[in-house]
Design a protein around this motif. Structure first.
Motif, PDB file in Angstrom:
ATOM      1  N   UNK A   1      13.935   3.404 -12.785  1.00 41.74           N
ATOM      2  CA  UNK A   1      12.872   2.415 -12.647  1.00 41.74           C
ATOM      3  C   UNK A   1      13.167   1.462 -11.499  1.00 41.74           C
ATOM      4  N   UNK A   2      14.407   0.982 -11.440  1.00 41.37           N
ATOM      5  CA  UNK A   2      14.798   0.072 -10.361  1.00 41.37           C
ATOM      6  C   UNK A   2      14.715   0.788  -9.012  1.00 41.37           C
ATOM      7  N   UNK A   3      15.163   2.040  -8.973  1.00 43.35           N
ATOM      8  CA  UNK A   3      15.101   2.801  -7.740  1.00 43.35           C
ATOM      9  C   UNK A   3      13.677   3.017  -7.253  1.00 43.35           C
ATOM     10  N   UNK A   4      12.761   3.302  -8.187  1.00 42.25           N
ATOM     11  CA  UNK A   4      11.353   3.490  -7.841  1.00 42.25           C
ATOM     12  C   UNK A   4      10.783   2.221  -7.222  1.00 42.25           C
ATOM     13  N   UNK A   5      11.088   1.075  -7.829  1.00 44.61           N
ATOM     14  CA  UNK A   5      10.586  -0.197  -7.305  1.00 44.61           C
ATOM     15  C   UNK A   5      11.159  -0.472  -5.915  1.00 44.61           C
ATOM     16  N   UNK A   6      12.451  -0.192  -5.725  1.00 43.79           N
ATOM     17  CA  UNK A   6      13.084  -0.422  -4.422  1.00 43.79           C
ATOM     18  C   UNK A   6      12.481   0.488  -3.349  1.00 43.79           C
ATOM     19  N   UNK A   7      12.261   1.764  -3.673  1.00 45.93           N
ATOM     20  CA  UNK A   7      11.666   2.685  -2.706  1.00 45.93           C
ATOM     21  C   UNK A   7      10.235   2.268  -2.361  1.00 45.93           C
ATOM     22  N   UNK A   8       9.510   1.790  -3.363  1.00 45.54           N
ATOM     23  CA  UNK A   8       8.153   1.327  -3.100  1.00 45.54           C
ATOM     24  C   UNK A   8       8.156   0.143  -2.143  1.00 45.54           C
ATOM     25  N   UNK A   9       9.089  -0.778  -2.338  1.00 49.68           N
ATOM     26  CA  UNK A   9       9.177  -1.933  -1.448  1.00 49.68           C
ATOM     27  C   UNK A   9       9.472  -1.496  -0.019  1.00 49.68           C
ATOM     28  N   UNK A  10      10.390  -0.530   0.127  1.00 51.91           N
ATOM     29  CA  UNK A  10      10.731  -0.037   1.464  1.00 51.91           C
ATOM     30  C   UNK A  10       9.523   0.649   2.118  1.00 51.91           C
ATOM     31  N   UNK A  11       8.780   1.416   1.331  1.00 51.91           N
ATOM     32  CA  UNK A  11       7.580   2.071   1.857  1.00 51.91           C
ATOM     33  C   UNK A  11       6.530   1.040   2.259  1.00 51.91           C
ATOM     34  N   UNK A  12       6.321   0.051   1.409  1.00 53.14           N
ATOM     35  CA  UNK A  12       5.310  -0.963   1.699  1.00 53.14           C
ATOM     36  C   UNK A  12       5.632  -1.787   2.929  1.00 53.14           C
ATOM     37  N   UNK A  13       6.911  -1.993   3.197  1.00 57.44           N
ATOM     38  CA  UNK A  13       7.299  -2.775   4.370  1.00 57.44           C
ATOM     39  C   UNK A  13       6.902  -2.080   5.674  1.00 57.44           C
ATOM     40  N   UNK A  14       6.709  -0.752   5.596  1.00 54.13           N
ATOM     41  CA  UNK A  14       6.270  -0.015   6.793  1.00 54.13           C
ATOM     42  C   UNK A  14       4.755  -0.065   6.962  1.00 54.13           C
ATOM     43  N   UNK A  15       4.062  -0.659   5.983  1.00 50.20           N
ATOM     44  CA  UNK A  15       2.602  -0.750   6.032  1.00 50.20           C
ATOM     45  C   UNK A  15       2.202  -2.219   5.872  1.00 50.20           C
ATOM     46  N   UNK A  16       2.441  -3.030   6.917  1.00 53.11           N
ATOM     47  CA  UNK A  16       2.197  -4.477   6.793  1.00 53.11           C
ATOM     48  C   UNK A  16       0.733  -4.792   6.518  1.00 53.11           C
ATOM     49  N   UNK A  17       0.538  -5.840   5.730  1.00 52.11           N
ATOM     50  CA  UNK A  17      -0.798  -6.339   5.428  1.00 52.11           C
ATOM     51  C   UNK A  17      -1.087  -7.575   6.269  1.00 52.11           C
ATOM     52  N   UNK A  18      -2.355  -7.932   6.426  1.00 48.09           N
ATOM     53  CA  UNK A  18      -2.672  -9.143   7.192  1.00 48.09           C
ATOM     54  C   UNK A  18      -1.983 -10.371   6.626  1.00 48.09           C
ATOM     55  N   UNK A  19      -1.416 -11.174   7.488  1.00 47.55           N
ATOM     56  CA  UNK A  19      -0.689 -12.368   7.052  1.00 47.55           C
ATOM     57  C   UNK A  19      -1.679 -13.442   6.628  1.00 47.55           C
ATOM     58  N   UNK A  20      -1.184 -14.324   5.754  1.00 49.49           N
ATOM     59  CA  UNK A  20      -1.988 -15.464   5.298  1.00 49.49           C
ATOM     60  C   UNK A  20      -1.050 -16.655   5.186  1.00 49.49           C
TER      61      UNK A  20
END
Length: 366
Positions: A157-176
């Motif tokens: 579970x922890x590994x899945x969350x960590x991998x998701x965070x790493x993947x999401x960091x490569x897909x930046x969202x508009x800043x606010x």
């Protein structure tokens, strides 16, 4: 001032049913509209931080309001006032769970397990709609669910969350970028981080610390994180307590009070409660001086969005592997579960009403 803060949050802790979204509405009504302790902009900024970080969002928001109004003492008063009523009730329930009941009481507990099924199904549906709005995040949730169905383990579970965070960091969202906050109690973050390290020295506290640090997307995610980390707690005791937690006012995280009491008595309940809340408060306090940078960082926002999608998959896997098998043991249980599911999705019955109905039907029929 501290007494005033404690009294205001104690009243909310006794009356705030409905979960985190409802709590946020109660806080806005009480502290922005009625008391004028914060402006709309100040409230919105503190809420944005709570929603960005892991941890119990409504409790973090209450903590921030107390800190804004009364400094460190105000933050502590807000937490205690909002949390004590449900923590005490859940501790008493956990102490009672140490004695296995029979007869109608056993049926009521079986009914509470079915309430947990209905409530988590409803939460899962709502989270999927709000946290997986595009194809990439839907696929991420499905991948997380599939991985945990193949190998259900707390470490994964922890590994899945960590991998998701790493993947999401490569897909930046508009800043606010939010406005700069002049916040009180800047030493509070390091002090709370130190408290987390001290609690980590206690093996009993570690599962609760881990859950408190990794809960994105809603308090329901504590279920899979704690279930795998606490194998000594029977499925019947665990899910009955989770169902009962839906009937309580205040934060869902006081489920930890129940588990601590059920496994080790009052002292363990205190440790479990402190451990599950401490990481979220520490992260919140540490983020305050950095919030302008964090809010403006598109990669950070992308990482959080991906983690939120992954936890939908984590919760889905827990629903399929833990909640359904534990609750649906015969035709009568399936019938009660179907009724509760229909009511949860098609009516506006509050969770406390579902709890009462589920426990009553379980006592009468199971």
């Amino acid at each position: 001032m501290v007494n005033q803060i404690f009294g205001a949050f104690l009243r909310l802790g006794l009356t705030s049913f409905g979960g985190p979204t409802a709590h946020i509405g109660y806080f806005r009504t009480e502290f922005v509209l009625r008391r004028g302790w914060l402006s709309e902009a100040e409230f919105a900024e503190r809420l944005a931080i709570a929603q960005f970080l892991p941890g119990p969002a409504s409790s973090q928001l209450g903590f921030a309001i107390g800190l804004h109004r009364g400094g460190v003492a105000g933050a502590l008063a807000a937490f205690l006032g909002f949390t004590l009523p449900s923590a005490l009730l859940m501790t008493l329930a956990g102490l009672s769970a140490q004695v296995l009941p029979g007869g109608a009481a056993a049926g009521a507990i079986a009914g509470l397990k079915l309430v947990a099924l209905a409530v988590v199904a409803q939460a899962l549906w709502g989270m999927a709609r709000s946290l997986c709005p595009d194809t990439a995040r839907r696929l991420l949730a499905l991948a997380a669910c599939a991985a945990l169905l193949m190998l259900p383990a707390a470490a994964l579970q922890i590994g899945v969350i960590a991998l998701a965070a790493a993947f999401g960091a490569t897909r930046p969202l508009p800043a606010a970028a939010p406005a700069q906050m002049a916040e009180r109690g800047r030493a509070l973050g390091p002090a709370l981080a130190l408290a987390c390290l001290l609690l980590a020295a206690l093996p009993f506290a570690r599962p609760y610390l881990g859950a408190g640090a990794l809960v994105f997307g809603g308090g329901h995610v504590v279920l899979p994180l704690l279930r795998e980390a606490l194998p000594g707690v029977g499925a019947e005791t665990f899910l009955a307590g989770y169902g009962l937690a839906q009937a309580m006012p205040g934060p869902l995280f006081t489920f930890a009070s129940y588990l601590g009491a059920a496994t080790g008595g009052i002292g363990s309940a205190l440790i479990a409660t402190a451990a599950i809340f401490a990481p979220g408060f520490a992260l919140y306090a540490l983020a305050l001086p950095l919030w302008s940078w964090i809010g403006a960082n598109g990669r950070a926002r992308g990482a959080v969005a991906a983690v939120n999608a992954a936890v939908v998959g984590v919760l889905a896997a827990a629903f399929l592997t833990q909640i359904l098998p534990a609750g649906l043991h015969d035709g009568r249980a399936a019938g009660i579960a179907a009724l509760l599911l229909v009511l949860a999705f098609s009516t506006r019955l509050p969770p406390v009403a579902l709890v009462g109905l589920g426990a009553g039907l379980g006592a009468a029929l199971l």
